[in-house]
Motif scaffolding. Structure first.
Motif, PDB file in Angstrom:
ATOM      1  N   HIS A 146       0.858  -1.179   0.000  1.00 47.61           N
ATOM      2  CA  HIS A 146       0.000   0.000   0.000  1.00 47.61           C
ATOM      3  C   HIS A 146       0.902   1.239   0.000  1.00 47.61           C
ATOM      4  CE1 HIS A 146      -3.241  -2.725   1.114  1.00 47.61           C
ATOM      5  NE2 HIS A 146      -4.118  -1.739   1.061  1.00 47.61           N
ATOM      6  N   ALA A 147       0.432   2.304  -0.597  1.00 43.12           N
ATOM      7  CA  ALA A 147       1.177   3.561  -0.593  1.00 43.12           C
ATOM      8  C   ALA A 147       0.703   4.423   0.566  1.00 43.12           C
ATOM      9  CB  ALA A 147       0.971   4.305  -1.915  1.00 43.12           C
ATOM     10  N   ASN A 148       1.628   4.831   1.423  1.00 47.75           N
ATOM     11  CA  ASN A 148       1.291   5.736   2.514  1.00 47.75           C
ATOM     12  C   ASN A 148       1.430   7.171   2.009  1.00 47.75           C
ATOM     13  OD1 ASN A 148       0.853   3.568   4.131  1.00 47.75           O
ATOM     14  ND2 ASN A 148       2.736   3.754   5.310  1.00 47.75           N
ATOM     15  N   SER A 150       0.791  11.281   2.311  1.00 50.09           N
ATOM     16  CA  SER A 150       0.558  12.429   3.184  1.00 50.09           C
ATOM     17  C   SER A 150       1.634  13.466   2.906  1.00 50.09           C
ATOM     18  CB  SER A 150       0.612  12.008   4.663  1.00 50.09           C
ATOM     19  OG  SER A 150       0.462  13.124   5.517  1.00 50.09           O
ATOM     20  N   ASP A 151       1.420  14.700   3.397  1.00 50.80           N
ATOM     21  CA  ASP A 151       2.525  15.665   3.383  1.00 50.80           C
ATOM     22  C   ASP A 151       3.350  15.562   4.660  1.00 50.80           C
ATOM     23  OD1 ASP A 151       1.003  16.856   5.387  1.00 50.80           O
ATOM     24  OD2 ASP A 151       0.488  18.630   4.205  1.00 50.80           O
ATOM     25  N   TRP A 152       2.904  14.697   5.587  1.00 49.79           N
ATOM     26  CA  TRP A 152       3.624  14.367   6.817  1.00 49.79           C
ATOM     27  C   TRP A 152       3.900  15.581   7.700  1.00 49.79           C
ATOM     28  CZ3 TRP A 152       2.821   9.557   7.539  1.00 49.79           C
ATOM     29  CH2 TRP A 152       2.763   8.683   6.450  1.00 49.79           C
ATOM     30  N   GLN A 153       2.969  16.512   7.688  1.00 50.01           N
ATOM     31  CA  GLN A 153       3.045  17.645   8.597  1.00 50.01           C
ATOM     32  C   GLN A 153       2.116  17.392   9.780  1.00 50.01           C
ATOM     33  OE1 GLN A 153       5.268  20.212   8.166  1.00 50.01           O
ATOM     34  NE2 GLN A 153       5.918  18.802   6.537  1.00 50.01           N
ATOM     35  N   TRP A 158      -3.021  11.046   6.849  1.00 46.46           N
ATOM     36  CA  TRP A 158      -2.263  10.157   5.977  1.00 46.46           C
ATOM     37  C   TRP A 158      -3.181   8.997   5.606  1.00 46.46           C
ATOM     38  CZ3 TRP A 158      -1.035   4.985   6.787  1.00 46.46           C
ATOM     39  CH2 TRP A 158      -1.308   4.482   8.070  1.00 46.46           C
ATOM     40  N   GLU A 159      -2.963   8.434   4.419  1.00 47.33           N
ATOM     41  CA  GLU A 159      -3.814   7.357   3.930  1.00 47.33           C
ATOM     42  C   GLU A 159      -2.974   6.179   3.463  1.00 47.33           C
ATOM     43  OE1 GLU A 159      -6.285   9.030   0.865  1.00 47.33           O
ATOM     44  OE2 GLU A 159      -7.830   9.616   2.317  1.00 47.33           O
ATOM     45  N   ASP A 170      -7.423   1.757   2.607  1.00 46.93           N
ATOM     46  CA  ASP A 170      -7.896   0.726   3.529  1.00 46.93           C
ATOM     47  C   ASP A 170      -7.634   1.087   4.988  1.00 46.93           C
ATOM     48  OD1 ASP A 170      -8.934  -1.134   1.642  1.00 46.93           O
ATOM     49  OD2 ASP A 170      -6.875  -1.651   1.101  1.00 46.93           O
ATOM     50  N   ALA A 171      -6.774   2.058   5.213  1.00 42.40           N
ATOM     51  CA  ALA A 171      -6.459   2.493   6.580  1.00 42.40           C
ATOM     52  C   ALA A 171      -5.936   3.919   6.496  1.00 42.40           C
ATOM     53  CB  ALA A 171      -5.424   1.568   7.225  1.00 42.40           C
ATOM     54  N   GLY A 172      -5.676   4.476   7.661  1.00 43.04           N
ATOM     55  CA  GLY A 172      -5.154   5.843   7.686  1.00 43.04           C
ATOM     56  C   GLY A 172      -5.107   6.371   9.094  1.00 43.04           C
ATOM     57  N   GLY A 173      -4.890   7.664   9.193  1.00 41.98           N
ATOM     58  CA  GLY A 173      -4.818   8.290  10.500  1.00 41.98           C
ATOM     59  C   GLY A 173      -4.403   9.732  10.374  1.00 41.98           C
TER      60      GLY A 173
END
Length: 262
Positions: A146-148, A150-153, A158-159, A170-173
């Motif tokens: 899966h590709a994570n 986000s801009d990670w700020q 993030w997905e 399928d997941a994230g946070g």
């Protein structure tokens, strides 16, 4: 506990009222840092460390590292062994019934506790390379399936997106903390944010030619959740390690292997 020296160590540890206070504090709240224990007991760190070392040697306290922290947990097994050796023989039937009740109560208490999973691996790479592997969508797609994205700020979503072009997550946070290339903290849950989301911390520590990568997964929902991540993280991180060290992921997806039999 047949070794007399072990019994002696436990009795010596219990003979000191300060050390008994440490055990009382851990019984009330397990998994405390040295600073938390010192604050609750009003004691200097050096003195507290000496007492804790005695308790660790006696097997009454277990130390678990979580990132930069050292958490102290009560281990009641030596006390139980002493009770079995010195008390139960004199009143076995009644005490066996009480022991069964206590064991069941402890199982229920453990099942109610919020489990935490910690995994440590060492990678022949730089901290910057490991950080990129954790945050680059193309690299995560290669070793995670899966590709994570986000801009990670801090504060950003993030997905965990499928790599089939559908764009389905399928997941994230949510990203909670970032300190490139050393520390990344984020929540982990389903595609939609929820109060029940767990929390993952990546700690990247540079050594001489290697990196120590520690993953701590906290606030898991239950023991089944703990079992799931205990299978998932080693597989994902083994693939990451292979990619960074050899340029290729493992020849088969490690998470597709059947769970080990006991």
């Amino acid at each position: 506990m047949d070794d007399g020296r072990d019994v002696d160590a436990v009795f010596r540890a219990l003979a000191d009222p300060t050390r008994r206070s440490f055990l009382d504090r851990l019984r009330e709240q397990d998994g405390q840092t040295l600073g938390e224990l010192c604050a609750r007991l009003g004691m200097a760190r050096q003195s507290a460390t000496q007492h804790l070392d005695v308790l660790v040697r006696a097997g009454l306290v277990t130390v678990v590292r979580r990132g930069r922290e050292r958490l102290h947990f009560l281990n009641a097994v030596p006390l139980y062994d002493i009770a079995e050796r010195w008390i139960s023989a004199f009143d076995r039937p009644r005490l066996e019934a009480l022991s069964a009740i206590r064991s069941r109560a402890e199982e229920l208490a453990m099942s109610a506790a919020v489990p935490t999973y910690v995994y440590v691996t060492y990678v022949r790479a730089t901290a910057e390379q490991v950080w990129q592997a954790l945050t680059d969508a193309d690299l995560t797609a290669r070793y995670w399936g899966h590709a994570n994205v986000s801009d990670w700020q801090p504060g950003s979503r993030w997905e965990h997106r499928r790599t089939d072009g559908s764009g389905v997550a399928d997941a994230g946070g949510r990203v909670l903390e970032t300190d490139p290339p050393h520390r990344l903290v984020m929540t982990f849950g389903g595609p939609e944010e929820a109060p029940s989301d767990s929390r993952v911390t990546f700690l990247v520590e540079q050594g001489e030619g290697i990196v120590r990568l520690t993953v701590t997964h906290e606030d898991l929902p239950d023991e089944q959740g703990l079992r799931d991540v205990s299978q998932g993280w080693p597989a994902v991180l083994a693939n990451l390690k292979s990619l960074l060290e050899t340029g290729e992921v493992l020849p088969a997806a490690p998470w597709e292997m059947p769970a080990p039999t006991r």
